[in-house]
Design a protein around this motif. Structure first.
Motif, PDB file in Angstrom:
ATOM      1  N   LEU A 261      18.258  24.483  35.219  1.00  8.83           N
ATOM      2  CA  LEU A 261      18.468  24.499  36.664  1.00  8.83           C
ATOM      3  C   LEU A 261      19.122  23.227  37.172  1.00  8.83           C
ATOM      4  N   GLN A 262      18.604  22.063  36.788  1.00  7.68           N
ATOM      5  CA  GLN A 262      19.119  20.805  37.324  1.00  7.68           C
ATOM      6  C   GLN A 262      20.560  20.565  36.884  1.00  7.68           C
ATOM      7  N   SER A 263      20.852  20.818  35.603  1.00  7.30           N
ATOM      8  CA  SER A 263      22.209  20.593  35.106  1.00  7.30           C
ATOM      9  C   SER A 263      23.204  21.547  35.769  1.00  7.30           C
ATOM     10  N   ILE A 264      22.784  22.787  35.988  1.00  4.41           N
ATOM     11  CA  ILE A 264      23.668  23.759  36.636  1.00  4.41           C
ATOM     12  C   ILE A 264      23.923  23.368  38.087  1.00  4.41           C
ATOM     13  N   GLN A 265      22.887  22.928  38.797  1.00  7.54           N
ATOM     14  CA  GLN A 265      23.069  22.443  40.163  1.00  7.54           C
ATOM     15  C   GLN A 265      24.066  21.284  40.202  1.00  7.54           C
ATOM     16  N   ASN A 266      23.875  20.319  39.303  1.00  2.00           N
ATOM     17  CA  ASN A 266      24.769  19.157  39.273  1.00  2.00           C
ATOM     18  C   ASN A 266      26.196  19.568  38.942  1.00  2.00           C
ATOM     19  N   ALA A 267      26.360  20.524  38.009  1.00  2.15           N
ATOM     20  CA  ALA A 267      27.698  20.965  37.616  1.00  2.15           C
ATOM     21  C   ALA A 267      28.416  21.643  38.775  1.00  2.15           C
ATOM     22  N   ILE A 268      27.687  22.451  39.544  1.00 11.63           N
ATOM     23  CA  ILE A 268      28.288  23.126  40.700  1.00 11.63           C
ATOM     24  C   ILE A 268      28.728  22.094  41.732  1.00 11.63           C
ATOM     25  N   TRP A 269      27.887  21.094  41.978  1.00 11.40           N
ATOM     26  CA  TRP A 269      28.255  20.040  42.932  1.00 11.40           C
ATOM     27  C   TRP A 269      29.484  19.268  42.440  1.00 11.40           C
ATOM     28  N   ASP A 270      29.490  18.936  41.145  1.00  8.61           N
ATOM     29  CA  ASP A 270      30.592  18.143  40.605  1.00  8.61           C
ATOM     30  C   ASP A 270      31.922  18.887  40.661  1.00  8.61           C
ATOM     31  N   CYS A 271      31.881  20.206  40.496  1.00  9.59           N
ATOM     32  CA  CYS A 271      33.117  21.000  40.439  1.00  9.59           C
ATOM     33  C   CYS A 271      33.557  21.519  41.808  1.00  9.59           C
ATOM     34  N   GLN A 272      32.711  21.343  42.808  1.00 10.85           N
ATOM     35  CA  GLN A 272      32.994  21.946  44.116  1.00 10.85           C
ATOM     36  C   GLN A 272      34.336  21.512  44.684  1.00 10.85           C
ATOM     37  N   LEU A 273      34.598  20.203  44.661  1.00 10.19           N
ATOM     38  CA  LEU A 273      35.793  19.682  45.313  1.00 10.19           C
ATOM     39  C   LEU A 273      37.067  20.181  44.642  1.00 10.19           C
ATOM     40  N   LYS A 274      37.124  20.136  43.301  1.00 14.07           N
ATOM     41  CA  LYS A 274      38.368  20.544  42.652  1.00 14.07           C
ATOM     42  C   LYS A 274      38.596  22.050  42.742  1.00 14.07           C
ATOM     43  N   VAL A 275      37.516  22.840  42.788  1.00 19.02           N
ATOM     44  CA  VAL A 275      37.682  24.286  43.002  1.00 19.02           C
ATOM     45  C   VAL A 275      38.248  24.531  44.393  1.00 19.02           C
ATOM     46  N   LYS A 276      37.664  23.871  45.388  1.00 20.54           N
ATOM     47  CA  LYS A 276      38.117  24.046  46.768  1.00 20.54           C
ATOM     48  C   LYS A 276      39.557  23.575  46.926  1.00 20.54           C
ATOM     49  N   THR A 277      39.905  22.440  46.319  1.00 19.79           N
ATOM     50  CA  THR A 277      41.261  21.901  46.428  1.00 19.79           C
ATOM     51  C   THR A 277      42.285  22.860  45.834  1.00 19.79           C
ATOM     52  N   GLU A 278      41.965  23.427  44.675  1.00 21.23           N
ATOM     53  CA  GLU A 278      42.898  24.356  44.019  1.00 21.23           C
ATOM     54  C   GLU A 278      43.078  25.623  44.850  1.00 21.23           C
ATOM     55  N   LEU A 279      41.995  26.150  45.400  1.00 23.28           N
ATOM     56  CA  LEU A 279      42.099  27.362  46.209  1.00 23.28           C
ATOM     57  C   LEU A 279      42.925  27.110  47.465  1.00 23.28           C
ATOM     58  N   GLU A 280      42.714  25.960  48.091  1.00 21.76           N
ATOM     59  CA  GLU A 280      43.490  25.640  49.295  1.00 21.76           C
ATOM     60  C   GLU A 280      44.968  25.464  48.960  1.00 21.76           C
ATOM     61  N   LYS A 281      45.252  24.827  47.834  1.00 21.80           N
ATOM     62  CA  LYS A 281      46.636  24.563  47.444  1.00 21.80           C
ATOM     63  C   LYS A 281      47.369  25.849  47.103  1.00 21.80           C
ATOM     64  N   THR A 282      46.701  26.748  46.391  1.00 27.32           N
ATOM     65  CA  THR A 282      47.362  27.945  45.896  1.00 27.32           C
ATOM     66  C   THR A 282      47.303  29.101  46.877  1.00 27.32           C
ATOM     67  N   LEU A 283      46.135  29.328  47.470  1.00 23.46           N
ATOM     68  CA  LEU A 283      45.960  30.488  48.340  1.00 23.46           C
ATOM     69  C   LEU A 283      46.088  30.148  49.819  1.00 23.46           C
ATOM     70  N   GLY A 284      46.267  28.882  50.129  1.00 21.94           N
ATOM     71  CA  GLY A 284      46.444  28.485  51.521  1.00 21.94           C
ATOM     72  C   GLY A 284      45.210  28.770  52.342  1.00 21.94           C
ATOM     73  N   HIS A 285      45.418  29.429  53.468  1.00 21.47           N
ATOM     74  CA  HIS A 285      44.323  29.672  54.407  1.00 21.47           C
ATOM     75  C   HIS A 285      43.687  31.039  54.210  1.00 21.47           C
ATOM     76  N   GLN A 286      44.044  31.746  53.142  1.00 18.24           N
ATOM     77  CA  GLN A 286      43.522  33.096  52.963  1.00 18.24           C
ATOM     78  C   GLN A 286      42.007  33.117  52.842  1.00 18.24           C
ATOM     79  N   ASP A 287      41.443  32.077  52.234  1.00 10.41           N
ATOM     80  CA  ASP A 287      40.008  32.091  51.960  1.00 10.41           C
ATOM     81  C   ASP A 287      39.271  30.977  52.690  1.00 10.41           C
TER      82      ASP A 287
END
Length: 287
Positions: free
Chosen positions: A244-270
């Motif tokens: 549980l703890q490692s998965i929580q930390n991994a989701i937090w650590d990856c949040q920004l780069k996932v969001k950045t990629e979606l914004e860059k590629t899909l724009g405002h769709q999501d």
């Protein structure tokens, strides 16, 4: 129950283990730890349940029962599934290291398949291999431009190229965006392959075709994914970290780069789903 942020995380899949077994192991561990965390008692609501009356005729009786949505064995999946679909729709490049063995061919292009033939390989050099790789990359670059449906003379194409966004945004055949030789020691070699829309069978077949182009034969000895879009090996949780703890930390650590990629590629769709990601992460951090 402990709060788990909705989102994405990567895990390391050992060679020879089916992905379904990995997912089942992660889910089982996560559910066990979530259910072990003390939580508030489930809310109660009134339901009318069937019960026989005094005269034996069927009737109804009021009873208080727990709200199933609050039951500790019921897990609500967050918006991570939607993010995974969005990330898939970005058509991001995956990177593999692929091992090859010269001198034999099999029915499934792998070193464990049924032997079809043996060939000589002493005439092969690294320079000859790299010339073949250059031809493969050039051919695939043309396919990339064709399936991207972009006029390369336009300003739009220039801007997409600067952002690294020239890629098919729909279905296409497997496309190699880069390929190079990492190691060469006859009869073995190792490649690094960057590709889109590939399968493992396609990668094994590439090794087979390289062998043919070198006037020999070759089988694939290993396929290892070292990058999947925004996720790298450094992001992948080892088996000892499927908790549980490692998965929580991994989701937090990856949040920004996932969001950045979606914004860059899909724009405002999501935008709504990206905002939901921020809200869920904030709630999880406060809990």
């Amino acid at each position: 129950m402990a709060a788990v942020p909705g989102g994405l995380f990567a895990v390391y899949k050992p060679a020879g283990v089916a992905w379904g077994r990995v997912r089942e192991a992660v889910e089982t561990r996560l559910l066990r730890e979530l259910n072990a965390v003390p939580g508030r008692a489930p809310r109660q609501h009134v339901r009318f349940l069937p019960a026989p009356g005094d005269d034996g005729a069927p009737g109804l009786v009021a009873a208080r029962v727990p709200v199933l949505a609050d039951h500790p064995l019921v897990l609500g999946i967050g918006h991570g599934n939607k993010l995974l679909t969005d990330l898939y729709n970005c058509h991001l490049t995956k990177v593999y290291t692929v091992g090859g063995l010269l001198g034999k061919a099999t029915d499934d292009f792998s070193d464990t398949g049924n032997l079809v033939e043996k060939t000589t390989f002493d005439h092969i050099t690294r320079e000859k291999l790299e010339r073949i790789l250059a031809v493969i990359q050039g051919t695939n670059h043309k396919a990339l431009l064709m399936h991207s449906n972009i006029d390369m003379k336009t300003q739009e194409a220039y801007e997409l190229a600067v952002k690294g966004l020239i890629r098919p945004m729909g279905k296409s055949p497997p496309i190699i965006t880069a390929i190079r030789c990492l190691q060469f020691a006859l009869p073995e070699f190792q490649l690094e392959i960057h590709c889109l829309h590939e399968t493992q069978q396609y990668l094994r077949k590439i090794v087979h075709e390289i062998g043919l182009e070198l006037k020999s034969s070759a089988v694939c000895t290993q396929v290892r994914r070292i990058r999947d879009g925004v996720f790298t090996l450094d992001d992948a949780l080892l088996r000892t970290q499927w908790n549980l703890q490692s998965i929580q930390n991994a989701i937090w650590d990856c949040q920004l780069k996932v969001k950045t990629e979606l914004e860059k590629t899909l724009g405002h769709q999501d935008k709504i789903h990206l905002h939901k990601m921020d809200v869920d992460m904030a709630h999880a951090a406060d809990s």
